[in-house]
Design a protein around this motif. Structure first.
Motif, PDB file in Angstrom:
ATOM      1  N   LEU A 252      19.320  19.017   3.136  1.00 26.11           N
ATOM      2  CA  LEU A 252      19.935  19.346   4.419  1.00 26.11           C
ATOM      3  C   LEU A 252      19.086  18.804   5.565  1.00 26.11           C
ATOM      4  N   ASN A 253      19.747  18.176   6.514  1.00 23.11           N
ATOM      5  CA  ASN A 253      19.050  17.680   7.703  1.00 23.11           C
ATOM      6  C   ASN A 253      18.601  18.858   8.569  1.00 23.11           C
ATOM      7  N   PRO A 254      17.545  18.687   9.360  1.00 21.49           N
ATOM      8  CA  PRO A 254      17.154  19.756  10.280  1.00 21.49           C
ATOM      9  C   PRO A 254      18.314  20.128  11.200  1.00 21.49           C
ATOM     10  N   GLY A 255      18.474  21.405  11.436  1.00 19.91           N
ATOM     11  CA  GLY A 255      19.564  21.853  12.289  1.00 19.91           C
ATOM     12  C   GLY A 255      19.878  23.314  12.057  1.00 19.91           C
ATOM     13  N   THR A 256      21.036  23.726  12.564  1.00 20.09           N
ATOM     14  CA  THR A 256      21.502  25.114  12.433  1.00 20.09           C
ATOM     15  C   THR A 256      22.685  25.148  11.481  1.00 20.09           C
ATOM     16  N   TYR A 257      22.697  26.129  10.576  1.00 20.06           N
ATOM     17  CA  TYR A 257      23.705  26.189   9.514  1.00 20.06           C
ATOM     18  C   TYR A 257      24.325  27.573   9.431  1.00 20.06           C
ATOM     19  N   THR A 258      25.518  27.598   8.838  1.00 22.77           N
ATOM     20  CA  THR A 258      26.218  28.830   8.500  1.00 22.77           C
ATOM     21  C   THR A 258      26.498  28.830   7.007  1.00 22.77           C
ATOM     22  N   VAL A 259      26.198  29.944   6.347  1.00 22.83           N
ATOM     23  CA  VAL A 259      26.454  30.087   4.910  1.00 22.83           C
ATOM     24  C   VAL A 259      27.562  31.116   4.723  1.00 22.83           C
ATOM     25  N   THR A 260      28.643  30.717   4.042  1.00 26.77           N
ATOM     26  CA  THR A 260      29.764  31.602   3.750  1.00 26.77           C
ATOM     27  C   THR A 260      29.826  31.831   2.252  1.00 26.77           C
ATOM     28  N   ILE A 261      29.831  33.127   1.837  1.00 25.45           N
ATOM     29  CA  ILE A 261      29.791  33.492   0.424  1.00 25.45           C
ATOM     30  C   ILE A 261      30.995  34.373   0.118  1.00 25.45           C
ATOM     31  N   SER A 262      31.700  34.036  -0.970  1.00 24.05           N
ATOM     32  CA  SER A 262      32.861  34.828  -1.358  1.00 24.05           C
ATOM     33  C   SER A 262      32.947  34.901  -2.873  1.00 24.05           C
ATOM     34  N   ALA A 263      33.589  35.980  -3.351  1.00 18.98           N
ATOM     35  CA  ALA A 263      33.814  36.178  -4.792  1.00 18.98           C
ATOM     36  C   ALA A 263      35.083  36.999  -4.940  1.00 18.98           C
ATOM     37  N   PRO A 264      35.824  36.774  -6.028  1.00 23.20           N
ATOM     38  CA  PRO A 264      37.081  37.529  -6.228  1.00 23.20           C
ATOM     39  C   PRO A 264      36.852  39.042  -6.196  1.00 23.20           C
ATOM     40  N   GLY A 265      37.675  39.740  -5.405  1.00 24.26           N
ATOM     41  CA  GLY A 265      37.585  41.180  -5.319  1.00 24.26           C
ATOM     42  C   GLY A 265      36.459  41.694  -4.454  1.00 24.26           C
ATOM     43  N   MET A 266      35.723  40.793  -3.799  1.00 27.12           N
ATOM     44  CA  MET A 266      34.586  41.182  -2.977  1.00 27.12           C
ATOM     45  C   MET A 266      34.833  40.755  -1.533  1.00 27.12           C
ATOM     46  N   SER A 267      34.180  41.435  -0.629  1.00 30.10           N
ATOM     47  CA  SER A 267      34.256  41.053   0.775  1.00 30.10           C
ATOM     48  C   SER A 267      33.533  39.718   0.996  1.00 30.10           C
ATOM     49  N   LYS A 268      34.039  38.966   1.954  1.00 37.04           N
ATOM     50  CA  LYS A 268      33.402  37.684   2.280  1.00 37.04           C
ATOM     51  C   LYS A 268      32.224  37.915   3.224  1.00 37.04           C
ATOM     52  N   SER A 269      31.111  37.216   2.974  1.00 32.35           N
ATOM     53  CA  SER A 269      29.921  37.345   3.811  1.00 32.35           C
ATOM     54  C   SER A 269      29.658  36.022   4.521  1.00 32.35           C
TER      55      SER A 269
ATOM     56  N   THR B 256       0.845  -1.187   0.000  1.00 32.17           N
ATOM     57  CA  THR B 256       0.000   0.000   0.000  1.00 32.17           C
ATOM     58  C   THR B 256       0.880   1.235   0.000  1.00 32.17           C
ATOM     59  N   ALA B 257       0.605   2.173  -0.865  1.00 28.33           N
ATOM     60  CA  ALA B 257       1.429   3.367  -0.979  1.00 28.33           C
ATOM     61  C   ALA B 257       0.944   4.445  -0.032  1.00 28.33           C
ATOM     62  N   PHE B 258       1.881   5.048   0.673  1.00 26.10           N
ATOM     63  CA  PHE B 258       1.573   6.173   1.546  1.00 26.10           C
ATOM     64  C   PHE B 258       2.550   7.297   1.215  1.00 26.10           C
ATOM     65  N   GLY B 259       2.054   8.502   1.024  1.00 25.73           N
ATOM     66  CA  GLY B 259       2.930   9.637   0.824  1.00 25.73           C
ATOM     67  C   GLY B 259       3.566  10.027   2.143  1.00 25.73           C
ATOM     68  N   GLN B 260       4.886   9.931   2.242  1.00 22.04           N
ATOM     69  CA  GLN B 260       5.574  10.259   3.478  1.00 22.04           C
ATOM     70  C   GLN B 260       6.192  11.642   3.424  1.00 22.04           C
ATOM     71  N   GLY B 261       6.676  12.060   2.250  1.00 24.37           N
ATOM     72  CA  GLY B 261       7.337  13.350   2.166  1.00 24.37           C
ATOM     73  C   GLY B 261       8.737  13.304   2.720  1.00 24.37           C
ATOM     74  N   THR B 262       9.527  14.283   2.330  1.00 27.87           N
ATOM     75  CA  THR B 262      10.913  14.324   2.779  1.00 27.87           C
ATOM     76  C   THR B 262      11.048  15.114   4.071  1.00 27.87           C
ATOM     77  N   ASP B 263      12.090  14.796   4.843  1.00 25.83           N
ATOM     78  CA  ASP B 263      12.439  15.567   6.027  1.00 25.83           C
ATOM     79  C   ASP B 263      13.657  16.441   5.757  1.00 25.83           C
TER      80      ASP B 263
ATOM     81  N   ASN C  65      14.149  23.867   9.903  1.00 21.52           N
ATOM     82  CA  ASN C  65      13.223  22.941  10.558  1.00 21.52           C
ATOM     83  C   ASN C  65      12.583  22.027   9.514  1.00 21.52           C
ATOM     84  N   GLY C  66      12.701  20.714   9.750  1.00 22.03           N
ATOM     85  CA  GLY C  66      12.037  19.763   8.856  1.00 22.03           C
ATOM     86  C   GLY C  66      12.414  19.998   7.414  1.00 22.03           C
ATOM     87  N   SER C  67      11.419  20.037   6.552  1.00 19.94           N
ATOM     88  CA  SER C  67      11.641  20.216   5.119  1.00 19.94           C
ATOM     89  C   SER C  67      11.475  21.670   4.700  1.00 19.94           C
TER      90      SER C  67
END
Length: 595
Positions: A109-126, A55-62, A134-136
């Motif tokens: 990505l699993n539920p949790g806390t993350y840090t995003v680091t963005i950089s580009a040549p000649g630009m400041s890093k963010s 029997t098929a049940f829609g579970q969805g992703t976490d 949370n969840g999906s």
């Protein structure tokens, strides 16, 4: 687009394939399925051929998503900026870059806390910190980079938005800290559902209605593994310790079709991290520190003293919970993390019993002298009495019938005496007797000692084979023994039969393997096993009951020849009817042996 195909085989073994595609980027779906998803697609076909009867049940992703737009200070988009998404718990990195429109997106990505680091040549890093997923959920983390010749870095701590602009779903997530610290009167994780305005109590405590629909219309899952069961599909008792719960995610309206039911309740366990950490707890609630309940106050007000119970019994209970957790990296295994938790819940509480048709204890020994003559038992025609016994132990009523005042001791059946001594209530002879029927005036009432013992354990392992391959497995086990209702029912004085035993054991396994073909193409293979075993039974088998009232082995064998050998070893006992004058000694019905 998210395509979720779930095949459920016998014994609640469920396999789920979740294919996550980013349609914001241009690609040919057919080429992707053939070129990149060939292995996963073959797996899907193979499993479909095995589980065609399921029997098929829609579970969805976490699994959740972090996306964002990277621009310069003038509002222009930055193409090819490097984006690193770091899991704050495990320090695991995943890397992508912005597309031609300056957008980036990281799936799986699993539920949790993350840090995003963005950089580009000649630009400041963010650096954007404290991104809570949370969840999906899909969370936006936009960034503006400034032109900079040096190693300039800008750190921004992200705060949760009041309104989710990425998704119209009405949902609520209760995090681990709230689960541990919020005031509550239960260790049941589902008691937190009442915090949601779309969830109300149903017919009894611990039952739910989701926007008016019954709880069996909702879908419950534990680490992605479906945990509905029973006759009506209500949630099983596959619940980890509160110490082990990372979050509870509740979807109540406007959620995607990939999630089944009128509502979707998803429980996810905690993950281990790069540092060793743990917890210990001890809780106790007892009657010495609690006010009387309204039920007990009413009972005390209406209580009438008797010779065998002079005052209303003080209500008592003692509830104890203790346990803990421990987590961290697995030594010598590289990128492998573990989390383990255990708790025990022990409860002692009174079980009230009363019987308005209980026999007076003087009748136990065959003494009917306190009864009206018309209520005294007739002497059976098959019984021959001596002249002395007729003179001392009988009377003749107005109709000329011979009736017992007392039964001579030689006629007392030892089997009946064993039945009385083992299973009848032990009441003093001073209890008042109703002369018309031999019952105790005011009835019989007492408290039995009820108990509940529950052990819960959780073990979770997470492992990264590479930046793009993640595997986790969770094993939850819960065992409980409960005795909180008399075998004979609450209106029976045969307390020697004790309390009905309720034995439950839950075993739940959840497995998930996630492979990122690219930041915009993720495949998750998820499987699980969920079993709930229940047994409700009395405290003695038929053979044990017969032996307790004096049957020897020859008698038991003869009895077994009639009812069958299987019946002798089955929990339960025979029923005895006392001409409806007194409460029937019932056999307990189906609850004496109910697997």
């Amino acid at each position: 687009m998210l395509l979720c195909i779930n095949f459920t085989c016998l014994f609640n073994i469920a396999f789920t394939f979740v294919l996550v595609l980013n349609l914001s980027q241009s690609f040919n779906l057919g080429e992707v399925l053939i070129m990149k998803g060939k292995a996963a697609f073959l797996w899907m076909l193979l499993l479909a051929s095995v589980c065609v009867a399921g029997t098929a049940f829609g579970q969805g992703t976490d699994l959740g998503t972090i996306r964002g737009l990277v621009t310069d200070s003038g509002g222009g988009t930055i193409v090819g900026a490097s984006v690193t998404v770091t899991d704050s718990l495990t320090k695991r990195d995943r890397v992508t870059e912005t597309n031609a429109q300056g957008n980036y997106e990281m799936f799986g990505l699993n539920p949790g806390t993350y840090t995003v680091t963005i950089s580009a040549p000649g630009m400041s890093k963010s650096e954007i910190t404290n991104i809570v997923l949370n969840g999906s959920d899909t969370v936006s983390a936009n960034s503006v980079l400034k032109i900079s010749a040096g190693q300039e870095s800008v750190v921004v701590s992200m705060e949760a938005a009041a309104i989710d602009t990425e998704d119209q779903t009405i949902s609520q997530t209760i995090d681990s800290q709230s689960i541990i610290e919020l005031p509550r009167d239960s260790r049941n994780v589902y008691s937190f559902l009442y915090l949601n305005p779309n969830v109300t109590q149903s017919a009894s405590d611990g039952s739910f209605k989701f926007i008016g629909a019954q709880s069996y219309g909702a879908s419950f899952s534990l680490d992605g593994q479906r945990s509905n069961g029973g006759i009506f599909g209500e949630p099983t008792a596959s619940q980890p310790s509160l110490e082990a719960i990372g979050e509870i995610n509740i979807l109540t309206s406007d959620f995607s079709a990939e999630y089944a039911g009128v509502a979707n309740v998803r429980v996810n366990t905690k993950r281990g991290g790069s540092n060793y950490h743990g917890s210990l707890f001890y809780n106790n609630k007892n009657s010495a520190l609690a006010a009387w309940t309204l039920d007990d106050l009413n009972g005390k007000a209406n209580f009438a003293p008797t010779s065998f119970q002079a005052k209303y019994p003080n209500p008592y209970f003692n509830i104890t919970d203790f346990g803990g957790s421990f987590a961290g990296p697995v030594p010598h295994l590289g990128k492998t993390w573990f989390f383990v938790a255990y708790e025990r819940n022990y409860t002692v509480a009174p079980v009230k019993v009363q019987d308005n048709r209980a026999a007076h204890p003087s009748l136990y020994s065959g003494d009917f002298s306190a009864l009206n003559d018309s209520a005294k038992p007739l002497v059976p025609s098959s019984v021959t009495l001596t002249p002395t016994e007729i003179a001392d132990n009988t009377i003749v009523d107005s109709d000329g019938n011979l009736r017992f005042i007392t039964i001579p001791s030689r006629l007392l059946n030892p089997t009946v005496q064993n039945l009385i001594s083992n299973y009848f209530p032990q009441i003093g002879l001073s209890a008042p007797i109703n002369p018309a029927n031999g019952r105790i005036i005011g009835g019989f009432q007492t408290n039995l000692s009820g108990r509940s013992v529950q052990d819960i354990g959780t073990l979770r392992l997470d492992h990264d084979f590479s930046e793009n391959d993640h595997l986790y497995g969770v094993y939850n086990v819960s065992a409980q023994g409960v005795a909180n209702a008399p075998v004979e029912g609450f209106s029976s004085a045969y307390v020697g039969l004790g309390l009905t035993q309720n034995d439950r054991r839950n075993n739940t396994v959840s497995l998930s393997y996630t492979h990122a073909f690219s930041p915009s193409f993720i495949n998750e293979l998820r499987g699980g096993f969920n079993r709930q075993k229940l047994l409700r039974h009395s405290n003695t088998t038929l053979e044990g009951f017969l032996g307790s009232i004096g049957f020897d082995q020859a008698d038991i064998d003869a009895y077994g020849a009639v009812v069958g050998g299987f019946a002798l070893g089955t929990f339960g006992h025979t029923a005895i009817n006392f001409s409806n004058t007194f409460t029937t000694f019932n056999n307990g019905g189906r609850n004496t042996f109910r697997p």
